[in-house]
Design a protein around this motif. Sequence first.
Motif, mmCIF file in Angstrom:
data_model
loop_
_atom_site.group_PDB
_atom_site.id
_atom_site.type_symbol
_atom_site.label_atom_id
_atom_site.label_comp_id
_atom_site.label_asym_id
_atom_site.label_seq_id
_atom_site.Cartn_x
_atom_site.Cartn_y
_atom_site.Cartn_z
ATOM 1 N N ILE A 97 0.858 -1.186 0.000
ATOM 2 C CA ILE A 97 0.000 0.000 0.000
ATOM 3 C C ILE A 97 0.894 1.234 0.000
ATOM 4 C CG2 ILE A 97 -1.780 1.281 1.251
ATOM 5 C CD1 ILE A 97 -2.623 -1.405 2.516
ATOM 6 N N SER A 98 0.810 2.012 -1.069
ATOM 7 C CA SER A 98 1.656 3.200 -1.194
ATOM 8 C C SER A 98 0.889 4.446 -0.758
ATOM 9 C CB SER A 98 2.096 3.368 -2.649
ATOM 10 O OG SER A 98 0.971 3.694 -3.447
ATOM 11 N N LYS A 99 1.604 5.549 -0.703
ATOM 12 C CA LYS A 99 0.990 6.842 -0.412
ATOM 13 C C LYS A 99 -0.113 7.144 -1.436
ATOM 14 C CE LYS A 99 2.258 11.702 -0.096
ATOM 15 N NZ LYS A 99 3.344 12.682 -0.007
ATOM 16 N N GLU A 100 0.134 6.789 -2.706
ATOM 17 C CA GLU A 100 -0.857 7.046 -3.758
ATOM 18 C C GLU A 100 -2.129 6.226 -3.544
ATOM 19 O OE1 GLU A 100 2.765 8.699 -4.727
ATOM 20 O OE2 GLU A 100 2.466 6.550 -4.389
ATOM 21 N N ASP A 101 -1.964 4.978 -3.098
ATOM 22 C CA ASP A 101 -3.142 4.138 -2.813
ATOM 23 C C ASP A 101 -4.003 4.768 -1.722
ATOM 24 O OD1 ASP A 101 -2.418 2.090 -4.624
ATOM 25 O OD2 ASP A 101 -1.078 1.200 -3.139
ATOM 26 N N LEU A 102 -3.337 5.259 -0.689
ATOM 27 C CA LEU A 102 -4.074 5.874 0.418
ATOM 28 C C LEU A 102 -4.745 7.163 -0.037
ATOM 29 C CD1 LEU A 102 -1.587 5.280 3.366
ATOM 30 C CD2 LEU A 102 -3.672 4.008 2.830
ATOM 31 N N GLU A 103 -4.017 7.931 -0.819
ATOM 32 C CA GLU A 103 -4.575 9.186 -1.324
ATOM 33 C C GLU A 103 -5.822 8.902 -2.161
ATOM 34 O OE1 GLU A 103 -2.872 13.344 -3.181
ATOM 35 O OE2 GLU A 103 -1.580 11.590 -3.049
ATOM 36 N N ASP A 104 -5.736 7.872 -2.994
ATOM 37 C CA ASP A 104 -6.849 7.478 -3.843
ATOM 38 C C ASP A 104 -8.080 7.116 -3.015
ATOM 39 O OD1 ASP A 104 -7.984 6.693 -6.415
ATOM 40 O OD2 ASP A 104 -7.840 4.643 -5.645
ATOM 41 N N LYS A 105 -7.864 6.356 -1.934
ATOM 42 C CA LYS A 105 -8.981 5.886 -1.112
ATOM 43 C C LYS A 105 -9.523 6.965 -0.171
ATOM 44 C CE LYS A 105 -9.314 1.354 -2.048
ATOM 45 N NZ LYS A 105 -8.819 1.419 -3.426
ATOM 46 N N PHE A 106 -8.633 7.819 0.315
ATOM 47 C CA PHE A 106 -9.044 8.746 1.379
ATOM 48 C C PHE A 106 -9.387 10.151 0.894
ATOM 49 C CE2 PHE A 106 -7.328 5.338 3.857
ATOM 50 C CZ PHE A 106 -7.982 5.411 5.075
ATOM 51 N N SER A 107 -8.949 10.518 -0.321
ATOM 52 C CA SER A 107 -9.181 11.899 -0.759
ATOM 53 C C SER A 107 -10.652 12.160 -1.055
ATOM 54 C CB SER A 107 -8.318 12.215 -1.975
ATOM 55 O OG SER A 107 -8.612 11.328 -3.037
#
Length: 132
Positions: A24-34
Motif C-alpha cells: 500500500i503506497s501513499k498514492e493508494d491511500l490518497e486514492d482511497k481517502f481523498s
Amino acid sequence: GGVRSWLAAAMHLYLQGEKIGVDISKEDLEDKFSKFGAIVSIWVARQPPGFAFIEYEDRRDGEDAMREMNGRAVQGCDIRVEESRTRGNRDGGGRDTQQMVKPGDWPCPQVRDIGDTLPLPGGGGGGGGVGA
C-alpha cells in the motif's frame, strides 16, 4: 465564508495495516481517502512499515474517513483507522514541529474554562466526591 475557517480544525488519522508501506503506497491511500475531503498531508512508514498518518484539513472529513475506512481492505489488506494521538506529523516539513505539544501544555487558554467537559485526568473536580 469566514465562519467555516475557525470552525474547521485539522484532524490527524493513524492507520495500521501490515501491507502499509509494502503493497500500500501513499498514492493508494490518497486514492482511497481523498474522496472524503481535502488532505493536507500523507506520511507512510517504510522502516518499519505497517502504519501511516493522514492529515485532513477539516475534522469532519477525517471523522467520515475514519468511520468509513476503519476495518476496510486496501490492496487486500484490512486496515485500522483511528484518530492520531500525536500532534503534527513526521513528514520532515518543519512547519509541524511547533505543534508537538503534550497534553497539559496546550497553548490556548480557553481549554481551562471548559475543563469540566473534557476527559482530562484529574480535571475540573466533578462535585468533590472524594472525601464526602
